[in-house]
Design a protein around this motif. Sequence first.
Motif, PDB file in Angstrom:
ATOM      1  N   LEU A  73      -2.155  -7.678  -0.910  1.00  0.00           N
ATOM      2  CA  LEU A  73      -0.848  -8.281  -1.463  1.00  0.00           C
ATOM      3  C   LEU A  73      -0.150  -8.630  -0.289  1.00  0.00           C
ATOM      4  N   PRO A  74       0.614  -9.904  -0.280  1.00  0.00           N
ATOM      5  CA  PRO A  74       1.535 -10.313   0.779  1.00  0.00           C
ATOM      6  C   PRO A  74       2.797  -9.214   0.864  1.00  0.00           C
ATOM      7  N   ILE A  75       3.627  -8.907   1.837  1.00  0.00           N
ATOM      8  CA  ILE A  75       4.478  -8.075   1.718  1.00  0.00           C
ATOM      9  C   ILE A  75       5.799  -8.555   0.813  1.00  0.00           C
ATOM     10  N   ASP A  76       5.886  -9.943   0.956  1.00  0.00           N
ATOM     11  CA  ASP A  76       7.000 -10.337  -0.020  1.00  0.00           C
ATOM     12  C   ASP A  76       6.815 -10.110  -1.334  1.00  0.00           C
ATOM     13  N   CYS A  77       5.650  -9.503  -1.883  1.00  0.00           N
ATOM     14  CA  CYS A  77       5.440  -9.212  -3.347  1.00  0.00           C
ATOM     15  C   CYS A  77       5.944  -7.899  -3.602  1.00  0.00           C
TER      16      CYS A  77
ATOM     17  N   THR B 278       9.744   5.657   8.958  1.00  0.00           N
ATOM     18  CA  THR B 278      10.742   6.635   8.530  1.00  0.00           C
ATOM     19  C   THR B 278      11.855   6.332   9.595  1.00  0.00           C
ATOM     20  N   ARG B 279      11.402   6.624  10.942  1.00  0.00           N
ATOM     21  CA  ARG B 279      12.431   6.396  12.027  1.00  0.00           C
ATOM     22  C   ARG B 279      12.852   4.942  12.153  1.00  0.00           C
ATOM     23  N   ARG B 280      12.058   3.901  11.798  1.00  0.00           N
ATOM     24  CA  ARG B 280      12.482   2.285  11.874  1.00  0.00           C
ATOM     25  C   ARG B 280      13.511   1.972  10.735  1.00  0.00           C
ATOM     26  N   PHE B 281      12.884   2.587   9.580  1.00  0.00           N
ATOM     27  CA  PHE B 281      13.508   1.941   8.270  1.00  0.00           C
ATOM     28  C   PHE B 281      14.243   2.855   7.301  1.00  0.00           C
TER      29      PHE B 281
ATOM     30  N   LEU C 170      11.011  -4.674  -1.798  1.00  0.00           N
ATOM     31  CA  LEU C 170      11.578  -4.107  -0.605  1.00  0.00           C
ATOM     32  C   LEU C 170      12.992  -4.977  -0.397  1.00  0.00           C
ATOM     33  N   THR C 171      13.758  -4.378   0.244  1.00  0.00           N
ATOM     34  CA  THR C 171      15.134  -5.089   0.606  1.00  0.00           C
ATOM     35  C   THR C 171      14.935  -6.378   1.311  1.00  0.00           C
ATOM     36  N   ALA C 172      15.723  -7.243   1.453  1.00  0.00           N
ATOM     37  CA  ALA C 172      15.661  -8.463   2.140  1.00  0.00           C
ATOM     38  C   ALA C 172      15.381  -8.205   3.805  1.00  0.00           C
ATOM     39  N   PRO C 173      16.479  -7.095   4.366  1.00  0.00           N
ATOM     40  CA  PRO C 173      16.433  -6.977   5.735  1.00  0.00           C
ATOM     41  C   PRO C 173      15.132  -6.077   6.248  1.00  0.00           C
ATOM     42  N   VAL C 174      14.396  -5.338   5.385  1.00  0.00           N
ATOM     43  CA  VAL C 174      13.312  -4.861   5.763  1.00  0.00           C
ATOM     44  C   VAL C 174      12.002  -5.994   5.616  1.00  0.00           C
ATOM     45  N   GLN C 175      11.942  -6.743   4.646  1.00  0.00           N
ATOM     46  CA  GLN C 175      11.214  -7.863   4.427  1.00  0.00           C
ATOM     47  C   GLN C 175      11.326  -8.877   5.735  1.00  0.00           C
ATOM     48  N   GLN C 176      12.580  -9.037   6.272  1.00  0.00           N
ATOM     49  CA  GLN C 176      12.551  -9.917   7.348  1.00  0.00           C
ATOM     50  C   GLN C 176      12.001  -9.405   8.733  1.00  0.00           C
ATOM     51  N   THR C 177      12.498  -8.044   8.825  1.00  0.00           N
ATOM     52  CA  THR C 177      11.899  -7.361   9.914  1.00  0.00           C
ATOM     53  C   THR C 177      10.563  -7.122  10.063  1.00  0.00           C
ATOM     54  N   LEU C 178       9.824  -6.728   8.877  1.00  0.00           N
ATOM     55  CA  LEU C 178       8.361  -6.728   8.989  1.00  0.00           C
ATOM     56  C   LEU C 178       7.652  -8.033   9.115  1.00  0.00           C
ATOM     57  N   ALA C 179       8.343  -9.212   8.660  1.00  0.00           N
ATOM     58  CA  ALA C 179       7.697 -10.476   8.924  1.00  0.00           C
ATOM     59  C   ALA C 179       7.885 -10.840  10.351  1.00  0.00           C
TER      60      ALA C 179
ATOM     61  N   GLY D 123       5.344  -9.533  12.545  1.00  0.00           N
ATOM     62  CA  GLY D 123       4.022  -9.926  12.304  1.00  0.00           C
ATOM     63  C   GLY D 123       2.938  -9.263  11.107  1.00  0.00           C
ATOM     64  N   ILE D 124       3.915  -8.652  10.516  1.00  0.00           N
ATOM     65  CA  ILE D 124       3.038  -7.639   9.329  1.00  0.00           C
ATOM     66  C   ILE D 124       3.371  -8.769   7.986  1.00  0.00           C
ATOM     67  N   ALA D 125       2.238  -9.180   7.590  1.00  0.00           N
ATOM     68  CA  ALA D 125       2.321 -10.158   6.409  1.00  0.00           C
ATOM     69  C   ALA D 125       1.590  -9.722   5.148  1.00  0.00           C
ATOM     70  N   ARG D 126       0.727  -8.629   5.325  1.00  0.00           N
ATOM     71  CA  ARG D 126       0.108  -8.113   4.263  1.00  0.00           C
ATOM     72  C   ARG D 126       0.207  -6.650   4.087  1.00  0.00           C
ATOM     73  N   THR D 127       0.250  -6.064   2.913  1.00  0.00           N
ATOM     74  CA  THR D 127       0.450  -4.468   2.542  1.00  0.00           C
ATOM     75  C   THR D 127      -0.733  -3.727   3.088  1.00  0.00           C
ATOM     76  N   ASP D 128      -1.870  -4.082   3.493  1.00  0.00           N
ATOM     77  CA  ASP D 128      -2.796  -3.250   4.307  1.00  0.00           C
ATOM     78  C   ASP D 128      -2.139  -2.729   5.689  1.00  0.00           C
ATOM     79  N   ALA D 129      -1.454  -3.828   6.526  1.00  0.00           N
ATOM     80  CA  ALA D 129      -1.070  -3.722   7.653  1.00  0.00           C
ATOM     81  C   ALA D 129       0.038  -2.688   7.639  1.00  0.00           C
ATOM     82  N   LEU D 130       0.846  -2.683   6.539  1.00  0.00           N
ATOM     83  CA  LEU D 130       1.987  -2.052   6.352  1.00  0.00           C
ATOM     84  C   LEU D 130       1.732  -0.577   6.096  1.00  0.00           C
ATOM     85  N   LEU D 131       0.621  -0.473   5.290  1.00  0.00           N
ATOM     86  CA  LEU D 131       0.313   0.879   5.047  1.00  0.00           C
ATOM     87  C   LEU D 131      -0.464   1.788   6.243  1.00  0.00           C
ATOM     88  N   ALA D 132      -1.118   0.811   7.180  1.00  0.00           N
ATOM     89  CA  ALA D 132      -1.565   1.383   8.215  1.00  0.00           C
ATOM     90  C   ALA D 132      -0.579   1.893   9.302  1.00  0.00           C
TER      91      ALA D 132
END
Length: 455
Positions: free
Chosen positions: A142-146, A177-180, A149-158, A161-170
Motif C-alpha cells: 500500500l502507498p502511505i497516502d492510502c 513514537t518519539r518523532r510522531f 494518517l494526518t496530513a502533516p504525518v503524510q507530508q513528513t513521511l513523504a 522518502g517513505i512511499a510504501r507501507t512496508d517501509a513505514l512498518l519496518a
Amino acid sequence: MAARQQRQYVVAACPKALTVGIEPGMALADARLRQPELDVLQREPAPERAAMARLAGWAWGYSNEVHWAIADAHVECSRLVFEIGASLKLFHGQGPLLSQVESDLTHLAYRYRAGLGQSPQSALAFARTNTGLQPDQTLGQLPIDCLDLTAPVQQTLAASGIARTDALLALPPAALTRRFGKPLLDALERLQGQRPHGLTLYELPPRYDTRHELFGAVEATQGLAFVLRRVFDELAVFLKGADSAIQTLRLKLVHESQPETALILKLSAPSSDARHLERVAQERLQRVCLPAPVIAIELASDRLRRLAHEQGRLWAAEADTSEAAWPGVLDRIRARLGHDAVGWIQYVADHRPDHASRQLDQPGQASGQDTTDHAAAPPRPLWLLDTPKRLSNERMAQLSWVSGPERIESGWWDSGQRRDYYRVLEPGGRQLWIFKDLGRAGRGQTTYYVHGLFG
C-alpha cells in the motif's frame, strides 16, 4: 459539493469532471477554474445517512459485526465495514462471498470502492487504492497516502522518502513514537490487527424507517412505478439481511407545498418479498389522486418480525399450490377494494344467531372452550340480516312451511332472546329463516321476522 470551515470543496466528481483534473477534496473555486460550466449539486447528508443505514441492514446478511459512518470532519468518506470471516463457510468460501457482495451492490446501483483486509483499517486502506476486492493483496504494497494518517504525518513521511507501507512498518516503534507521538503507533497497530479497531458497531433497529429523495418531482402515480421498484428492492435486501419480515407498512408520499399522502399497507401474513410489496402498493396507488407532485418517499414499518423458515417440500410441484399463492392474492384484493372488504368468519359459542360469529382480520384459532358439535347443529343460513325485517300478515299467508320450530332461548345476562325459528319457502322458491318473537307473543301478539336467507 460541501462546506468545511467556510470553504466549499468537491465531495465527488463525475467521470467527465475527473478527466479535466477535478478531484474529490479540491476547492470549488479551483474546480471552477478548470471547468467554468461546472454543474454543482449541494451535498445532502440526510439522504446519504438513510442510504447508509439501509446498506448496514443489508450487510447483516453477511455479518453481525457491521460498522457504518458518513463523511464528516473525522471521516474522509462514507464507509461501511463488516467482518466476513465467520460467514465464509456459509457462502462456500471467500470467492463466492465476495462475488455475491459485488452482485448485490451492482443490483442496487450503488457506486462504491471496496477493499479486503485483516482489520477494518486495512480494508479501508485497500478500498482507497481503488483496485477492488483482491484477496491476494498484501499490506506492505500500500502507498502511505492510502493510510488514515494526518496530513502533516503524510507530508513528513513523504519528505523522508517513505512511499510504501512496508517501509513505514519496518521503522522501529520507539523512533516513530518519539518523532510522531503515540497516535501513529496506535494507528499502525490497528492497521495490522494488533489492537482493537475501536469502531462503533451498527445495531439492528426494531423497525424499518427510511426516506428516499427523488431526483425530480413526480406528478402522477404511474410515474412512481420505477421509483417504487427501487424502494422495495432496498427494503427487501434490508429485511433479508435482518432475517426479518414485516406485516404493516406506512408509505408516505412527500409533497413540496401540500400535506403528505399517507398509505397503510396491511398484509395478511408477514412478508419480505419485494415484488409482492410492490404489487400491493401499486394496487393502493391506483385509488389515490395526488394533490401535488411527489418529491420524496418515506417508509415506516411495524416491528420487524423474525422470518419463519418453512421446511422445503419433497416435491417441487407441491410448492406452487394455490394455498401458497393465496396470501398474495388476498393482499392485492384488499389493496384494491380496501382492507376491511375481506375477512374471516369465526364461530363463537353462543346460541343466538346474531352473536354466534365474528369477523376477523386473519384466520383465527378455535377457542379451547368451544365443544359444540357443529355437524349436529340445525342448518343455519349463510346470510343474516343486520336488523330482522318484520313480515306482514299478507306475506305470511304466501309462505310454505318447511321445518320448525327450533326454540332459541338465551342471552339472559344482557338483552335476552326467546324465539322460535322456522324454515319457509317463498312462492319464487327462495328459502327464508324466520322467527316468532315469543316475548311479544306472550302479550297477545304474534309477530314474525325474517332473519336470514339460505343460499
